[in-house]
Design a protein around this motif. Structure first.
Motif: not given
Length: 245
Positions: A159-160, A179-182, A185-188, A193-194
């Motif tokens: 995912a980056g 790259e944080f948001e992408s 989002s890919a993990l979500e 969950e975080f």
């Protein structure tokens, strides 16, 4: 409060978040207000999108999030906060960055300086310690029997993500800020969950502390945590093995 990538800090912060959730919500609310000044839509405001992710990771109610965004966007009456960052050193030369959101910078500066002085530290000039940190996206995921480490690592990296590591009780995913948001989002999208998900400052060098210095430094962190004007604290301390705050 934010520390570095060592599990001790993550664990300590999580415990304090559970115990002081109201205070945490107040501080994240200030972040949302500040971020929403640049636009109330997370689709076009990356900073707001990141803070919303942080709020959700802290289980902040959606009503609180929406109200804070409206305050920042000027739709509701709000206090005018300033974003001020302080840099300094704690016991044994630990590098510390303190980010504050305040409506009275003289009060905040005095309180932060007093805290550093009281617990064996001192404030420095702007830029005095930031060179020891890198701005990164950080996601912390609790280890469970359902999560396969190898699959999670490949998912994150594809995912980056820049880095993936396994600590004692958690997995940590590190990304470039952009790259944080992408990656999140890919993990979500895979149901991940975080425990934490935020843009943070990660040290590129650490300062090892013995037990006595660990206790002193923890007192400094606790005092900063009590200050309503202080939003985040980043540092490069490596606590003594076996130390429990």
């Amino acid at each position: 409060m934010s520390g570095h990538s060592k599990w001790h800090n993550i664990q300590a912060k999580k415990g304090k978040m559970d115990a002081k959730r109201g205070k945490i919500f107040t501080k994240i609310g200030k972040e949302l207000i500040m971020a929403a000044k640049d636009g109330s839509s997370p689709d076009t405001n990356a900073k707001l999108r990141d803070v919303i992710a942080k709020a959700k990771a802290a289980n902040m109610p959606m009503d609180n999030i929406t109200r804070a965004i409206k305050k920042g966007a000027g739709e509701l009456e709000s206090v005018n906060y300033e974003d001020i960052t302080y840099e300094g050193y704690g016991p044994n030369g630990v590098a510390v960055i303190v980010q504050s959101y305040t409506d009275n910078k003289n009060r905040t500066a005095g309180n932060v300086r007093h805290t550093f002085d009281k617990f064996g530290g001192n404030l420095g000039t702007s830029g005095s310690v930031t060179f020891m940190f890198n701005k990164k996206g950080q996601m912390v995921i609790e280890k469970t029997d359902e999560l396969d480490e190898e699959e999670l690592m490949m998912l994150a990296l594809e995912a980056g993500a820049e880095d993936f590591s396994a600590e004692d009780e958690v997995y940590e995913v590190i990304t470039a800020p952009e790259e944080f948001e992408s990656v999140k989002s890919a993990l979500e999208a895979q149901g991940i969950e975080f425990l934490e998900a935020e843009i943070t400052m990660i040290p590129n060098v650490y300062t090892a502390l013995d037990m006595d210095a660990s206790e002193k430094f923890q007192k400094l962190l606790d005092k900063l945590d009590e200050d309503d004007d202080v939003d985040s604290v980043w540092h490069n301390a490596e606590f003594a093995e076996g130390f429990e705050d």
